[in-house]
Design an enzyme around this catalytic site. Structure first.
Site, PDB file in Angstrom:
ATOM      1  N   HIS A   1      -6.461 -14.797  -8.415  1.00 10.79           N
ATOM      2  CA  HIS A   1      -6.467 -13.426  -7.880  1.00 10.79           C
ATOM      3  C   HIS A   1      -6.970 -13.342  -6.437  1.00 10.79           C
ATOM      4  O   HIS A   1      -7.734 -12.442  -6.085  1.00 10.79           O
ATOM      5  CB  HIS A   1      -7.304 -12.527  -8.803  1.00 10.79           C
ATOM      6  CG  HIS A   1      -6.885 -11.092  -8.819  1.00 10.79           C
ATOM      7  ND1 HIS A   1      -7.133 -10.238  -7.766  1.00 10.79           N
ATOM      8  CD2 HIS A   1      -6.233 -10.365  -9.744  1.00 10.79           C
ATOM      9  CE1 HIS A   1      -6.653  -9.040  -8.070  1.00 10.79           C
ATOM     10  NE2 HIS A   1      -6.097  -9.089  -9.262  1.00 10.79           N
TER      11      HIS A   1
ATOM     12  N   HIS B   1      -7.382  -8.206 -17.525  1.00  5.29           N
ATOM     13  CA  HIS B   1      -7.895  -9.415 -16.876  1.00  5.29           C
ATOM     14  C   HIS B   1      -9.016 -10.112 -17.671  1.00  5.29           C
ATOM     15  O   HIS B   1     -10.036 -10.519 -17.105  1.00  5.29           O
ATOM     16  CB  HIS B   1      -8.388  -9.081 -15.464  1.00  5.29           C
ATOM     17  CG  HIS B   1      -7.279  -8.840 -14.457  1.00  5.29           C
ATOM     18  ND1 HIS B   1      -5.982  -9.267 -14.633  1.00  5.29           N
ATOM     19  CD2 HIS B   1      -7.289  -8.199 -13.249  1.00  5.29           C
ATOM     20  CE1 HIS B   1      -5.253  -8.926 -13.580  1.00  5.29           C
ATOM     21  NE2 HIS B   1      -6.008  -8.271 -12.741  1.00  5.29           N
TER      22      HIS B   1
ATOM     23  N   GLU C   1       0.120 -12.916  -8.073  1.00  8.16           N
ATOM     24  CA  GLU C   1      -0.462 -13.444  -9.306  1.00  8.16           C
ATOM     25  C   GLU C   1       0.644 -14.005 -10.196  1.00  8.16           C
ATOM     26  O   GLU C   1       1.337 -13.260 -10.875  1.00  8.16           O
ATOM     27  CB  GLU C   1      -1.209 -12.334 -10.042  1.00  8.16           C
ATOM     28  CG  GLU C   1      -2.253 -11.626  -9.215  1.00  8.16           C
ATOM     29  CD  GLU C   1      -2.624 -10.258  -9.767  1.00  8.16           C
ATOM     30  OE1 GLU C   1      -3.062 -10.159 -10.921  1.00  8.16           O
ATOM     31  OE2 GLU C   1      -2.450  -9.261  -9.036  1.00  8.16           O
TER      32      GLU C   1
HETATM   33  C1  GLA Z   1      -4.216  -6.587 -10.949  1.00  4.60           C
HETATM   34  C2  GLA Z   1      -3.794  -5.370 -11.661  1.00  4.60           C
HETATM   35  C3  GLA Z   1      -4.182  -4.185 -10.865  1.00  4.60           C
HETATM   36  C4  GLA Z   1      -5.654  -4.190 -10.590  1.00  4.60           C
HETATM   37  C5  GLA Z   1      -6.004  -5.449  -9.877  1.00  4.60           C
HETATM   38  C6  GLA Z   1      -7.479  -5.579  -9.653  1.00  4.60           C
HETATM   39  O1  GLA Z   1      -3.370  -6.945  -9.972  1.00  4.60           O
HETATM   40  O2  GLA Z   1      -2.434  -5.349 -11.964  1.00  4.60           O
HETATM   41  O3  GLA Z   1      -3.815  -3.005 -11.522  1.00  4.60           O
HETATM   42  O4  GLA Z   1      -6.364  -4.104 -11.788  1.00  4.60           O
HETATM   43  O5  GLA Z   1      -5.575  -6.552 -10.589  1.00  4.60           O
HETATM   44  O6  GLA Z   1      -8.060  -4.459  -9.083  1.00  4.60           O
END
Ligand code: GLA
Length: 357
Positions: free
Chosen positions: A177, A106, A315
């Site tokens: 997110h 991220h 997402e």
């Molecule tokens: C995304 C990732 C997850 C986790 C979340 C945040 O969706 O794929 O594995 O890191 O973000 O906690």
């Protein structure tokens, strides 16, 4: 007061809260710290409004999280994981910050979710955020200028339009997110939400949560949401144990689009409130993340803490680790090109079903 102490100065830049509304009474509250969608009020089938995203009521809790859950944030420069925090572009290897075991996740520690965005509220229902990410920030090449617009339309859509340009070839993959709970934040978990995902294929993961590179059919797996089913139906199946639930990228079918030509990605329904959420996007994939790392330790906007699986993220994105996976759709943004991506989250209820997919 629902929100306190959002007016601060971080690295010389002012932070605050910004409210979007439409004529149907929907309200979206953002802070420019990480473009967080702090609150989103939408009606249920009886016209009762609830806040259906997870978040905090103080800026402090976003600034110094016990563990980062990316509540309501923009994710960039690269959403999801890049294996071993490295990739090769134009023959040169780049080393990114590793913030997820050996992986980069991220956008890194100082990802877009942690920066203060320049803000321009255009009207009651439209806001724009801008930021220049400098060359080698978190390890990425190129000065990247990013602009993101959010519009709350009269059709009860939250529309997100991302744009970026670079002065040197780079990789970009932006997403949003928010954790949605259609019953309302703090009102139980999302196991009972019924979801349809418009995807016949998904990208399976290795033990480090990196795609293996295979493209696998959802048929006869827990990933089959082509016919709507509850999130909880297969969530504890053996194949989902390594990820503690859903945390997977679905490859979207391109068969159904909205009037703007965005692909129909998913539809989520909650029976008691009758709330419906639809997702449309220009992106080829969508990560379904069922909030498996939420652990009852972070505080919501009401008194309740964020429960394990208390919200789900949808997402829209290019596939995880694409910079290292030549068979996946390309994520390179070249100097002189414009990165463009849009996603629409549309909110309805079971009462006006005829209008929805
Ligand atoms: C995304 C990732 C997850 C986790 C979340 C945040 O969706 O794929 O594995 O890191 O973000 O906690």
């Amino acid at each position: 007061m629902r929100f306190i102490d959002f007016e601060k100065e971080i690295e010389g830049k002012p932070t605050g809260l910004f409210v979007l509304s439409n004529n149907n009474g929907l309200e979206a509250v953002f802070t420019n710290f990480g473009q967080r969608l702090v609150s989103l009020l939408v009606p249920d089938k009886n016209g009762v409004f609830d806040d259906i995203v997870l978040g905090h009521s103080t800026l402090e809790e976003y600034l110094y999280p016990e563990s980062e859950h990316y509540f309501g944030a923009i994710i960039g420069r690269y959403a999801n994981r890049i294996a071993n925090g490295t990739f090769v572009l134009d023959g040169k290897e780049y080393a990114l910050v590793k913030n997820n075991g050996e992986n980069h996740l991220h956008g890194g520690v100082k990802g877009f979710h942690t920066v203060v965005w320049e803000t321009n509220q255009i009207s009651a229902n439209k806001i724009e955020f801008a930021y220049v990410s400098e060359h080698l920030e978190e390890g990425y090449p190129g000065n990247l200028k990013v602009k993101v617009a959010y519009i709350l339309t009269e059709d009860n859509e939250l529309k997100i339009i991302y744009e970026a340009v670079t002065d040197q070839n780079t990789v970009v993959n932006l997403t949003h997110h928010s954790y949605f709970n259609l019953k309302g934040e703090g009102k139980g978990d999302i196991g009972d939400h019924i979801i349809k995902i418009n995807a016949d294929y998904f990208t399976p993961l290795n033990k480090n949560m990196i795609p293996t590179g295979e493209i696998v059919s959802v048929i006869n797996t827990s990933m089959d949401f082509t016919i709507p089913k509850s999130i909880e139906k297969h969530i504890d199946n053996k194949e989902l144990l390594p990820t503690k639930g859903y945390d997977h990228n679905f490859i979207l079918n391109k068969n159904q689009t909205n009037t703007e030509g965005l692909i129909f990605a998913a539809k989520v329904e909650e029976a008691i409130t009758g709330r419906i959420l639809e997702v449309y996007t220009s992106e080829p994939g969508m990560q379904l993340y069922s909030g498996n790392f939420l652990n009852n330790k972070t505080k919501g906007k009401n008194i309740e803490n964020h429960l394990f699986r208390g919200g789900l993220c949808l997402e829209t994105q290019h596939f995880p680790d694409s910079p290292n996976q030549k068979e996946f759709p390309c994520v390179i943004l070249k100097q002189g090109e414009i990165y463009r991506s849009s996603t629409v989250y549309r909110f309805g209820t079971s009462k006006e079903k005829a209008n929805l997919i």
